[in-house]
Every structure is written in C-alpha cells, then in structure tokens.
Design an enzyme around this catalytic site. Structure first.
Site, short mmCIF file in Angstrom:
data_model
loop_
_atom_site.label_atom_id
_atom_site.label_comp_id
_atom_site.label_asym_id
_atom_site.label_seq_id
_atom_site.Cartn_x
_atom_site.Cartn_y
_atom_site.Cartn_z
N GLU A 132 -2.32 5.82 5.18
CA GLU A 132 -2.84 5.05 6.36
C GLU A 132 -1.48 5.15 7.25
O GLU A 132 -0.38 4.65 6.90
CB GLU A 132 -2.91 3.63 6.10
CG GLU A 132 -3.76 2.97 7.23
CD GLU A 132 -4.12 1.46 7.13
OE1 GLU A 132 -4.51 0.88 7.94
OE2 GLU A 132 -4.17 1.25 5.78
N GLY A 272 4.67 -2.97 3.43
CA GLY A 272 4.81 -3.91 2.41
C GLY A 272 3.62 -3.66 1.25
O GLY A 272 4.04 -3.73 0.07
N ALA A 273 2.42 -3.19 1.60
CA ALA A 273 1.44 -3.00 0.55
C ALA A 273 0.50 -2.32 1.03
O ALA A 273 0.14 -2.37 2.58
CB ALA A 273 0.78 -4.37 -0.15
N MET A 274 -0.49 -1.52 0.19
CA MET A 274 -1.69 -0.70 0.88
C MET A 274 -2.79 -0.72 -0.15
O MET A 274 -2.66 -0.46 -1.36
CB MET A 274 -1.09 0.69 0.93
CG MET A 274 -1.99 1.97 1.32
SD MET A 274 -2.76 1.45 3.05
CE MET A 274 -4.32 2.12 2.84
N GLU A 309 -4.58 -7.31 -0.38
CA GLU A 309 -4.91 -6.08 -0.86
C GLU A 309 -6.02 -5.99 -1.68
O GLU A 309 -7.02 -5.06 -1.38
CB GLU A 309 -3.76 -5.32 -1.39
CG GLU A 309 -2.53 -5.32 -0.56
CD GLU A 309 -2.66 -4.94 0.86
OE1 GLU A 309 -3.51 -4.21 1.16
OE2 GLU A 309 -1.92 -5.39 1.81
N HIS A 312 -9.39 -6.33 0.39
CA HIS A 312 -9.68 -4.87 1.09
C HIS A 312 -10.72 -4.15 0.49
O HIS A 312 -11.20 -3.21 0.88
CB HIS A 312 -8.40 -4.11 1.27
CG HIS A 312 -7.75 -4.54 2.41
ND1 HIS A 312 -8.63 -4.41 3.81
CD2 HIS A 312 -6.39 -4.84 3.05
CE1 HIS A 312 -7.51 -4.66 5.01
NE2 HIS A 312 -6.44 -5.01 4.35
#
Length: 543
Positions: A132, A272-274, A309, A312
């Site tokens: 992303e 940070g995070a995905m 996350e 999501h």
C-alpha cells in the site's frame, strides 16, 4: 525505454478499468542476490468500462510496473517478442485480441537493494513486503489499482535453512522440499482483494500460537511471528487480537473468514502496521510489550494497533476503496472502530479526552495550515502525501458524527447494510453514506460536505432567556476559514447534543417550539445553516 514524468491525478477523472483480473497466480523464487517472479493473470474485459468495443477492437492493456527486469511475457501461451509490446519505466502495454485471455510474465527484481522498502524488500536477512499504496507494481507487471480485485494463489521457494518460514495471504494448501536444500509453500486466498493487500514474508522467525472459536463455531489458528529476540513480548498482542475478534463479532456482527490469522512483527518495517489479508505485518514497536517493562500506555497502544489492523478485515479488505481518493472510507471508519474498541476495553471518558486532545493539538493545526485538504481530496501527485491526520483522525470524527445523527442502533443497521451490500467490492465514501441513509431513512446529502470541504469550522453559540414567556433560545453561528483551493465554504451539518440544567443541577425536560410535548432531557440538534435559532418552550427557570 521511455521515462515518464509524474502528473497530477484528479478524482473527477476517475474511469473504471478496461480489464479485470479474476485470478492471480504468483511464484516467487527467492535468492540472496535476486528474486524471480512468475505471474499468471487470468483476465477479461470489464463490462462496466468503455463504449462496448467489439472483440476485434479491444483497448490496449496497460500494466503498471517499476524497477522490473522483464524476462518474458506471453499472451494465451504465445510468447511475445519485443515488437509485440511497448515498455516504459512504469508500464508494459499489450494488445489483447479477445475479451478473455491469460497473461504470463517473468521478471527479475532485487529486494536486497530495495532501500525504499516498497514492494518486496530484504532487510536483516528476511524478505518482506509493503504494497500500500502502489508498491505491488515493484513486484510484477499488474493493474495496480484498488478497484481491480482478484483471487490470489502464491507459491514461495527459498533456501530452507535461512528461510524456514514462508508466508503469504490466505490459507496454506501445500508445501514440500526441493533439490539443493530449498523448500516451497503455497498459499491460497479465496477472497477477492486488490494488489495493495498482497503480502509475503520469508525468514527465520519464531512463532507464538493460539486459537479462536468464531461465533459460527469455526476454529481459527492464530499465529504471531517475530524475530527470536522478541518471542517473550507477544502475549499481550495475542490477548488483544482475541479481544478484537470477540468485540467485532459482538458490536458489528463481523466474523473472521479464513482458517488462519497471522501477525508478523519485524524490526525493519517502514510503516506502523499493514492490514494485508490474513497476514498483518507490523513494525515490532507496535506489537511487542512485556508486563514487567512496558507502561500502561504502551500496552494500550499495542491493543489499539492490533485491533485497528484486525478490524480492517471487513472495513478495508472485504469492502475496499474504489480509488485512493476514498482512503478515509477504510481508514476513517476503522480509526472510529478501534476508538470504540479502546473505549470499551478501558475508560471511555479517558479515551475520548485523549482523542479530542490529539485532534485539537495536531489535526486542527493541519487544517489551519498550507497542507489543509478535505477528508476526500480532489487531486494528488503522490498518494503517499495523503496518509494524513485529516484522512484518518478527522475522517474518524466524521463517521462519529454520523453515529450521533442516526443513533447507535441506526449506525449498526447502516454498517450491516454497507457490509452486506458491498462485500467483495471496491466502493466510495458516497456508498458508505448511502448505506447509512437507506438503513435509517435520512438524507445526508448536505452532511457529505464534511468529505469535500477542508478546514475546521467554528461554532459560536449565544443564549437568551425570556422569563415572562418561559422560552430559552440558542443562536448558533457557524463559519469556516478559507483553505488552499477553497475560499468560500457552504454550511456543514453539525450535530450538537445538548441538555439544560436548572439552578439545582437538575436536568430540564426539552420541548422545542411547535412540539406537542416535552421529550427527553438531552437531544441532538442538527445545525445546518450559517445562522440557526433554536428555541425551547416551557422552561421554568433560566438554565
């Protein structure tokens, strides 16, 4: 090879893709000094695109690709030579001759020298991805846009001693050994997803395991993979994950959909995070916490990031963005969801104070400066510039205002309709609003100005009490300063929840002019005009 200059992208210019990718089959041969990527794309003409060209006049297929060394490309098993396609530093252009076809390609990439940490990169002896917003085009030639959704099957091959763990999206379906000390693993993701949610990890990782039983009694394996030195700091993240899964079922009715959910926490990760489908990748700092050494705030941060996350999976993955202008569709909504979760897990009052303080200190400053932009921007040259507090935090507050307007039950009905209506689709902020409207029988067309106008509106309230008539009036005046590209602002919809207190602190019953009887002691008033008068009657004393 032609060099292409970056250009401004406008929301108003959006067009549906000419082609769709129904299936994506990827094979990665990972080596220390290069990686070979073989891609098979099962494609077809998009029935929603173009002007209905006949099969004989298919539009050209333009695939995104950057920093790729093209080794071969075939169309329906016919190997193409250099004269059969055009190659630039950012695109591969082919000419399909039928409405359905298969593209096979092989490229060589160099993760070991990918210092941008976008696409597939190698760091500290481990392969990892970050796709992303537009990183997948650095992995293989593809339609790298969020409205092209595909089912992915991924096979990874690597040297077994150095890379004993081979992970990708979905469920593991096969694995085995190869000659020369190598091994392979195949993963299948049965859910349609855009390329930005693709993930791959290969390395020497240790694992903490647990399981979760969903509300339909399915058993889901839970795994957190970390570098060996971090194995004793994972339990809080695992507990947070299980709380998140339970909460999303209870509050939103959302159940996890794969057989396995994985978190990989690595020291070298550029975000940070995905939320990659089924394989969330985190920077270690967002996951690791040990009770003996981490503060309460650190524990709450881990809990919130893990939840964000995970949430999501529905608000971002199962229903995703049509284009990157709609980024707040997934991020604003999911920030609101993780805020609700943190409020339920800890102190709702403290959480609200923290959120508002952060908003006033940081996002208000962004809204007041040269970088001010709407929650849904109108244009960008580089999408990475719009991962902002306005899109995330202000976007979350816009969602919160919708809940204030329609109430808790109405908001749940709207979110249920949104997920049901758009599961497996790439949609817009307008689609989210429409679901809320349809589920609650309300008109939110003026409310949508929150998505198109930048800046922080200011609301000024003045009061007047008429003791003889026993009326109490409030005059609301709203204004919003000019922001770049937007000089004159139309009035927003601003929901104001209010109550009136008597001299002894007692709540007074509320009845507006024209209403038959007094209602509750608190209510939501929608401020929709530049200046708006609200008058309460039968008010026995000055509030």
């Amino acid at each position: 090879m032609r060099t292409e200059q970056p250009k401004m992208i406008y929301l108003k210019d959006y067009q549906a893709p000419d082609y769709l990718i129904d299936e994506t089959h990827l094979t990665f041969e990972l080596f220390d000094d290069h990686t070979l990527v073989h891609a098979q794309l099962v494609m077809r003409r998009n029935p929603a695109a173009g002007s209905g060209l006949s099969d004989a006049r298919m539009p050209p297929l333009v695939l995104d690709g950057q920093q790729l060394e093209l080794l071969s490309v075939a169309l329906d098993d016919r190997e193409l030579s250099a004269g059969d396609y055009q190659l630039s530093d950012s695109h591969l252009t082919l000419q399909p001759t039928a409405a359905s076809f298969v593209i096979d390609s092989s490229v060589r990439i160099h993760p070991e020298s990918n210092t941008a940490l976008e696409g597939l990169y190698k760091s500290s002896g481990m392969f990892c991805t970050q796709c992303e917003a537009e990183g997948f085009r650095k992995i293989t030639y593809y339609l790298d846009r969020p409205d092209v959704m595909s089912k992915f099957t991924t096979t990874l091959s690597a040297e077994q001693h150095s890379y004993p763990v081979l992970l990708s999206n979905g469920n593991p379906i096969a694995s085995g050994s190869e000659e020369g000390g190598r091994h392979w693993a195949t993963w299948e993701d049965p859910f349609m997803k855009p390329a930005y949610l693709f993930a791959l990890v290969a390395g020497d990782l240790w694992c903490v395991e647990d399981s979760f039983t969903t509300m339909s009694s399915r058993e889901v394996a839970l795994r957190i993979y970390v570098e060996p030195e971090n194995i004793d700091k994972c339990q809080h993240a695992m507990d947070s994950l299980k709380k998140s899964m339970t909460w999303d079922e209870e509050v939103y009715g959302r159940e996890y959909d794969l057989d396995i959910f994985m978190i990989v926490a690595v020291n070298d990760f550029n975000m940070g995070a995905m939320e990659n489908k089924g394989l969330n990748i985190f920077n270690s700092s967002c996951v690791l916490a040990r009770a003996e050494t981490a503060t309460d705030a650190a524990h709450q941060r881990v809990e919130a990031v893990v939840a964000h996350e995970y949430f999501h999976n529905w608000s971002g993955n199962r229903v995703t963005c049509r284009d990157w202008f709609q980024l707040s569709l997934k991020e604003g909504f999911t920030v609101f969801r993780d805020s609700q979760f943190s409020a339920d897990m800890n102190s709702a009052t403290v959480k609200r104070i923290e959120d508002v303080a952060y908003l006033r200190t940081h996002q208000f400053a962004e809204d007041a400066g040269p970088m001010a932009h709407p929650v849904r921007p109108e244009s960008f040259m580089e999408i990475s510039n719009f991962y902002t507090l306005t899109v995330y935090e202000k976007g979350s507050e816009v969602v919160r205002m919708i809940r204030t307007l329609v109430g808790d039950a109405g908001f749940r009905q709207g979110s249920d309709l949104y997920f049901e209506r758009h599961d497996g689709q790439a949609v817009t902020c307008d689609d989210f609003i429409k679901a809320m409207e349809d589920a609650n029988g309300v008109d939110l067309s003026q409310f949508k100005r929150w998505y198109s106008q930048g800046g922080t509106p200011r609301l000024v309230v003045s009061e007047a009490y008429d003791a003889a008539a026993k009326t109490y009036s409030l005059t609301f005046r709203q204004s919003c300063p000019a922001t770049p590209g937007q000089r004159d602002k139309q009035p927003f919809v601003i929901p104001v929840e209010l109550g009136l207190l008597g001299a002894q602190g007692q709540a007074l019953p509320l009845r507006l002019v024209g209403e038959a009887a007094a209602g509750a002691t608190s209510r939501v008033i929608s401020i929709t005009e530049t200046e708006q008068l609200v008058t309460f009657v039968d008010v026995a004393e000055q509030p």
